[in-house]
Write a protein that holds these residues in place. Structure first.
Motif, PDB file in Angstrom:
ATOM      1  N   LEU A   1      12.437  -3.101  -1.997  1.00  0.00           N
ATOM      2  CA  LEU A   1      11.224  -2.343  -2.082  1.00  0.00           C
ATOM      3  C   LEU A   1      11.401  -1.941  -3.535  1.00  0.00           C
ATOM      4  N   LEU A   2      12.502  -1.465  -4.009  1.00  0.00           N
ATOM      5  CA  LEU A   2      12.831  -1.168  -5.318  1.00  0.00           C
ATOM      6  C   LEU A   2      12.522  -2.294  -6.542  1.00  0.00           C
ATOM      7  N   ILE A   3      12.811  -3.532  -5.942  1.00  0.00           N
ATOM      8  CA  ILE A   3      12.594  -4.718  -6.751  1.00  0.00           C
ATOM      9  C   ILE A   3      11.286  -5.100  -6.993  1.00  0.00           C
ATOM     10  N   ARG A   4      10.221  -4.803  -5.851  1.00  0.00           N
ATOM     11  CA  ARG A   4       9.230  -5.015  -5.807  1.00  0.00           C
ATOM     12  C   ARG A   4       8.511  -3.893  -6.942  1.00  0.00           C
ATOM     13  N   ASP A   5       8.829  -2.651  -6.618  1.00  0.00           N
ATOM     14  CA  ASP A   5       8.369  -1.589  -7.673  1.00  0.00           C
ATOM     15  C   ASP A   5       8.729  -1.889  -9.121  1.00  0.00           C
ATOM     16  N   LEU A   6       9.833  -2.709  -9.151  1.00  0.00           N
ATOM     17  CA  LEU A   6      10.386  -2.980 -10.710  1.00  0.00           C
ATOM     18  C   LEU A   6       9.239  -4.029 -11.258  1.00  0.00           C
ATOM     19  N   SER A   7       8.996  -4.980 -10.330  1.00  0.00           N
ATOM     20  CA  SER A   7       8.015  -5.893 -10.619  1.00  0.00           C
ATOM     21  C   SER A   7       6.681  -5.653 -11.066  1.00  0.00           C
ATOM     22  N   SER A   8       6.225  -4.437 -10.438  1.00  0.00           N
ATOM     23  CA  SER A   8       5.010  -3.859 -10.860  1.00  0.00           C
ATOM     24  C   SER A   8       5.069  -3.198 -12.023  1.00  0.00           C
ATOM     25  N   PHE A  31       0.976  -1.166   0.106  1.00  0.00           N
ATOM     26  CA  PHE A  31      -0.071  -0.026  -0.087  1.00  0.00           C
ATOM     27  C   PHE A  31       0.909   1.129   0.157  1.00  0.00           C
ATOM     28  N   SER A  32       1.852   1.470   0.943  1.00  0.00           N
ATOM     29  CA  SER A  32       2.692   2.380   0.879  1.00  0.00           C
ATOM     30  C   SER A  32       3.603   2.638  -0.457  1.00  0.00           C
ATOM     31  N   SER A  33       3.977   1.571  -0.880  1.00  0.00           N
ATOM     32  CA  SER A  33       4.691   1.733  -2.286  1.00  0.00           C
ATOM     33  C   SER A  33       3.559   2.277  -3.372  1.00  0.00           C
ATOM     34  N   CYS A  34       2.511   1.798  -3.313  1.00  0.00           N
ATOM     35  CA  CYS A  34       1.386   2.352  -4.277  1.00  0.00           C
ATOM     36  C   CYS A  34       1.304   3.763  -4.087  1.00  0.00           C
ATOM     37  N   LEU A  35       1.144   4.291  -3.072  1.00  0.00           N
ATOM     38  CA  LEU A  35       0.895   5.534  -2.708  1.00  0.00           C
ATOM     39  C   LEU A  35       2.112   6.437  -2.913  1.00  0.00           C
ATOM     40  N   LEU A  36       3.292   5.955  -2.549  1.00  0.00           N
ATOM     41  CA  LEU A  36       4.574   7.002  -3.078  1.00  0.00           C
ATOM     42  C   LEU A  36       4.550   6.911  -4.493  1.00  0.00           C
ATOM     43  N   ARG A  37       4.341   5.823  -4.985  1.00  0.00           N
ATOM     44  CA  ARG A  37       4.384   5.742  -6.683  1.00  0.00           C
ATOM     45  C   ARG A  37       3.610   6.976  -7.098  1.00  0.00           C
ATOM     46  N   GLY A  38       2.401   6.728  -6.476  1.00  0.00           N
ATOM     47  CA  GLY A  38       1.154   7.703  -7.092  1.00  0.00           C
ATOM     48  C   GLY A  38       1.693   9.394  -6.742  1.00  0.00           C
ATOM     49  N   ILE A  39       2.269   9.619  -5.574  1.00  0.00           N
ATOM     50  CA  ILE A  39       2.506  10.652  -5.236  1.00  0.00           C
ATOM     51  C   ILE A  39       3.605  11.326  -6.269  1.00  0.00           C
ATOM     52  N   VAL A  40       4.709  10.443  -6.650  1.00  0.00           N
ATOM     53  CA  VAL A  40       5.773  11.166  -7.421  1.00  0.00           C
ATOM     54  C   VAL A  40       5.324  11.227  -8.925  1.00  0.00           C
ATOM     55  N   TYR A  47       8.959 -10.767  -8.898  1.00  0.00           N
ATOM     56  CA  TYR A  47      10.164 -10.559  -8.264  1.00  0.00           C
ATOM     57  C   TYR A  47      11.359 -11.563  -8.527  1.00  0.00           C
ATOM     58  N   GLY A  48      10.851 -12.952  -8.511  1.00  0.00           N
ATOM     59  CA  GLY A  48      11.971 -13.792  -8.675  1.00  0.00           C
ATOM     60  C   GLY A  48      12.741 -13.916 -10.128  1.00  0.00           C
ATOM     61  N   ASN A  49      11.585 -13.580 -11.109  1.00  0.00           N
ATOM     62  CA  ASN A  49      12.291 -13.333 -12.679  1.00  0.00           C
ATOM     63  C   ASN A  49      13.347 -12.385 -12.427  1.00  0.00           C
ATOM     64  N   ILE A  50      12.915 -11.130 -11.985  1.00  0.00           N
ATOM     65  CA  ILE A  50      13.717 -10.038 -11.946  1.00  0.00           C
ATOM     66  C   ILE A  50      15.080 -10.187 -11.421  1.00  0.00           C
ATOM     67  N   ILE A  51      15.079 -10.969 -10.237  1.00  0.00           N
ATOM     68  CA  ILE A  51      16.324 -11.465  -9.645  1.00  0.00           C
ATOM     69  C   ILE A  51      16.905 -12.572 -10.136  1.00  0.00           C
ATOM     70  N   SER A  52      16.557 -13.064 -10.937  1.00  0.00           N
ATOM     71  CA  SER A  52      17.173 -14.472 -11.961  1.00  0.00           C
ATOM     72  C   SER A  52      17.201 -15.708 -10.631  1.00  0.00           C
ATOM     73  N   ALA A  53      16.149 -15.737  -9.931  1.00  0.00           N
ATOM     74  CA  ALA A  53      15.969 -16.767  -8.807  1.00  0.00           C
ATOM     75  C   ALA A  53      16.133 -18.147  -9.302  1.00  0.00           C
TER      76      ALA A  53
END
Length: 166
Positions: free
Chosen positions: A93-100, A62-71, A106-112
């Motif tokens: 947190l930034l990897i979660r944002d990248l995922s969005s 929720f916080s991440s969505c709120l902050l992305r909306g603010i910026v 998240y797993g694909n982004i970090i080549s899990a």
């Protein structure tokens, strides 16, 4: 704390209403129309918000969505965000944002699963573009839990350093 006579509060109230009507005091838009409407125009600049709840209910999301909306919905030249994230690192947190942003896991982004699904050069180029944009944002992270006094001191230092920022 000093007592205030009602006449002082009346003066402050009148000044506040007048400044709001003249656009001298504005609210920070979240990008969520219903939320902004219910917050009477958005989050008022200079506010300190705390988001709390039980573990794993979506506070960070929720916080991440709120902050992305603010910026995305406010002029950034006079805005500064201090994000106290105590349950995960800024990197996570930034990897979660990248995922969005990339609509990928998240797993694909970090080549899990590096053997079966390594991150492509093209996807890495997309990540680099997004991270370059992120790096220009007026956003600061505090990742270590703090006492109330330390929390207050951090905010005071940021306000003193950038008094014109909202």
């Amino acid at each position: 704390m000093a007592f205030k006579h009602i006449s002082e509060v009346v003066t402050e109230t009148r000044d506040y209403i007048d400044k709001r009507r003249k656009g001298l005091i504005k609210s920070c838009k979240t990008g969520y129309k219903k939320l902004d409407r219910n917050l009477l125009g958005g989050i008022e600049y200079g506010s300190v918000l705390s988001i709390g709840g039980r573990p794993s209910v979506g506070k960070t999301a929720f916080s991440s969505c709120l902050l992305r909306g603010i910026v995305r919905n406010n002029p950034l030249d006079d805005l500064e965000i201090v994000d106290f994230i105590w349950e995960m690192s800024g990197r996570s947190l930034l990897i979660r944002d990248l995922s969005s942003d990339l609509r990928d896991t998240y797993g694909n982004i970090i080549s899990a699963d590096l053997e079966k699904n390594p991150l492509s050069d093209e996807k890495m180029d997309n990540i680099d573009e997004i991270l370059a944009e992120y790096s220009t944002l007026p956003w600061f992270f505090e990742e270590e839990p703090k006492s109330t006094k330390e929390f207050d001191d951090i905010i005071e230092r940021r306000v003193t350093k950038e008094p014109k920022k909202k």
